[in-house]
Design a protein around this motif. Structure first.
Motif, PDB file in Angstrom:
ATOM      1  N   ASP A  44       6.613  -4.549   7.516  1.00 21.01           N
ATOM      2  CA  ASP A  44       6.895  -4.540   6.372  1.00 21.01           C
ATOM      3  C   ASP A  44       7.445  -3.332   6.017  1.00 21.01           C
ATOM      4  O   ASP A  44       8.605  -3.014   5.416  1.00 21.01           O
ATOM      5  CB  ASP A  44       6.076  -5.225   5.221  1.00 21.01           C
ATOM      6  N   ILE A  45       6.566  -2.143   5.949  1.00 21.38           N
ATOM      7  CA  ILE A  45       6.893  -0.916   5.621  1.00 21.38           C
ATOM      8  C   ILE A  45       8.128  -0.571   6.242  1.00 21.38           C
ATOM      9  O   ILE A  45       8.959  -0.125   5.721  1.00 21.38           O
ATOM     10  CB  ILE A  45       5.799   0.088   5.933  1.00 21.38           C
ATOM     11  N   GLU A  46       8.351  -0.691   7.466  1.00 18.39           N
ATOM     12  CA  GLU A  46       9.486  -0.257   8.495  1.00 18.39           C
ATOM     13  C   GLU A  46      10.681  -0.709   7.908  1.00 18.39           C
ATOM     14  O   GLU A  46      11.786  -0.456   8.092  1.00 18.39           O
ATOM     15  CB  GLU A  46       9.148  -0.297   9.930  1.00 18.39           C
ATOM     16  N   ARG A  47      10.479  -2.057   7.759  1.00 18.65           N
ATOM     17  CA  ARG A  47      11.755  -2.977   7.026  1.00 18.65           C
ATOM     18  C   ARG A  47      12.035  -2.606   5.579  1.00 18.65           C
ATOM     19  O   ARG A  47      13.319  -2.975   5.185  1.00 18.65           O
ATOM     20  CB  ARG A  47      11.293  -4.361   7.395  1.00 18.65           C
ATOM     21  N   GLY A  48      11.367  -1.869   5.164  1.00 21.66           N
ATOM     22  CA  GLY A  48      11.626  -1.560   3.475  1.00 21.66           C
ATOM     23  C   GLY A  48      11.241  -2.781   2.582  1.00 21.66           C
ATOM     24  O   GLY A  48      11.749  -2.638   1.559  1.00 21.66           O
ATOM     25  N   SER A  49      10.332  -3.647   3.003  1.00 18.02           N
ATOM     26  CA  SER A  49      10.060  -4.840   2.126  1.00 18.02           C
ATOM     27  C   SER A  49       8.822  -4.754   1.367  1.00 18.02           C
ATOM     28  O   SER A  49       8.592  -5.548   0.611  1.00 18.02           O
ATOM     29  CB  SER A  49      10.128  -6.129   3.065  1.00 18.02           C
ATOM     30  N   ARG A  50       8.118  -3.321   1.541  1.00 21.10           N
ATOM     31  CA  ARG A  50       6.933  -3.179   0.910  1.00 21.10           C
ATOM     32  C   ARG A  50       7.144  -2.063  -0.032  1.00 21.10           C
ATOM     33  O   ARG A  50       7.784  -1.093   0.436  1.00 21.10           O
ATOM     34  CB  ARG A  50       5.748  -2.955   1.892  1.00 21.10           C
ATOM     35  N   ASN A  51       6.488  -2.224  -1.163  1.00 22.30           N
ATOM     36  CA  ASN A  51       6.483  -0.927  -2.048  1.00 22.30           C
ATOM     37  C   ASN A  51       5.209  -0.316  -1.807  1.00 22.30           C
ATOM     38  O   ASN A  51       4.083  -0.567  -2.532  1.00 22.30           O
ATOM     39  CB  ASN A  51       6.693  -1.537  -3.438  1.00 22.30           C
ATOM     40  N   ILE A  52       5.201   0.522  -0.998  1.00 22.42           N
ATOM     41  CA  ILE A  52       4.029   0.932  -0.650  1.00 22.42           C
ATOM     42  C   ILE A  52       2.974   1.998  -1.445  1.00 22.42           C
ATOM     43  O   ILE A  52       3.965   2.821  -2.325  1.00 22.42           O
ATOM     44  CB  ILE A  52       4.078   1.625   0.881  1.00 22.42           C
ATOM     45  N   SER A  53       1.955   2.055  -1.780  1.00 17.64           N
ATOM     46  CA  SER A  53       1.197   2.803  -2.559  1.00 17.64           C
ATOM     47  C   SER A  53       1.029   4.122  -2.008  1.00 17.64           C
ATOM     48  O   SER A  53       1.191   4.373  -0.947  1.00 17.64           O
ATOM     49  CB  SER A  53      -0.409   2.351  -2.880  1.00 17.64           C
ATOM     50  N   LEU A  54       0.650   5.050  -2.955  1.00 21.91           N
ATOM     51  CA  LEU A  54       0.710   6.743  -2.543  1.00 21.91           C
ATOM     52  C   LEU A  54      -0.576   6.523  -1.511  1.00 21.91           C
ATOM     53  O   LEU A  54      -0.480   7.404  -0.520  1.00 21.91           O
ATOM     54  CB  LEU A  54       0.349   7.231  -3.912  1.00 21.91           C
ATOM     55  N   GLU A  55      -1.629   6.014  -1.713  1.00 21.80           N
ATOM     56  CA  GLU A  55      -2.849   6.033  -0.711  1.00 21.80           C
ATOM     57  C   GLU A  55      -2.212   5.807   0.523  1.00 21.80           C
ATOM     58  O   GLU A  55      -2.687   6.122   1.502  1.00 21.80           O
ATOM     59  CB  GLU A  55      -4.104   5.207  -1.233  1.00 21.80           C
ATOM     60  N   ASN A  56      -1.480   4.613   0.596  1.00 20.92           N
ATOM     61  CA  ASN A  56      -1.057   4.248   1.927  1.00 20.92           C
ATOM     62  C   ASN A  56      -0.048   5.049   2.663  1.00 20.92           C
ATOM     63  O   ASN A  56       0.041   5.178   3.743  1.00 20.92           O
ATOM     64  CB  ASN A  56      -0.544   2.805   1.757  1.00 20.92           C
ATOM     65  N   ILE A  57       0.816   5.543   1.627  1.00 19.42           N
ATOM     66  CA  ILE A  57       1.556   6.661   2.260  1.00 19.42           C
ATOM     67  C   ILE A  57       0.854   7.735   2.977  1.00 19.42           C
ATOM     68  O   ILE A  57       1.286   8.003   4.050  1.00 19.42           O
ATOM     69  CB  ILE A  57       2.577   7.304   1.135  1.00 19.42           C
ATOM     70  N   GLU A  58      -0.037   8.285   2.078  1.00 20.46           N
ATOM     71  CA  GLU A  58      -0.875   9.337   2.806  1.00 20.46           C
ATOM     72  C   GLU A  58      -1.509   8.629   4.224  1.00 20.46           C
ATOM     73  O   GLU A  58      -1.498   9.318   5.168  1.00 20.46           O
ATOM     74  CB  GLU A  58      -1.951   9.576   1.985  1.00 20.46           C
TER      75      GLU A  58
END
Length: 81
Positions: A44-58
């Motif tokens: 989902d992240i790679e497709r751009g369909s998730r609004n990822i949190s700062l914690e998960n970005i890290e």
């Protein structure tokens, strides 16, 4: 005349993650395991369909062996003016 719109930040971040992951030669499943996230979440992240949190970005950046700032700077997340 209308300028071409840049993809939104979620899509740009997803492309950066995908490019870095492929550069490292690891699968989405391997990245998910390294980041302690689910494989479908990585997809989902790679497709751009998730609004990822700062914690998960890290978490993702650490799993990709790169700093958050370098992931943003080196993989084209920033919008060109």
């Amino acid at each position: 005349m209308r300028q071409e719109e840049e993809p939104d930040i979620k899509k740009r971040f997803g492309l950066a993650v995908k490019r870095r992951r492929q550069e490292l030669g690891i699968s989405q499943e391997e990245l998910a395991e390294l980041a302690d996230l689910h494989r479908t979440y990585i997809s989902d992240i790679e497709r751009g369909s998730r609004n990822i949190s700062l914690e998960n970005i890290e978490k993702v950046a650490k799993a990709l062996s790169i700093s958050v700032s370098k992931l943003f700077a080196n993989y084209g997340i920033e919008v060109q003016e």
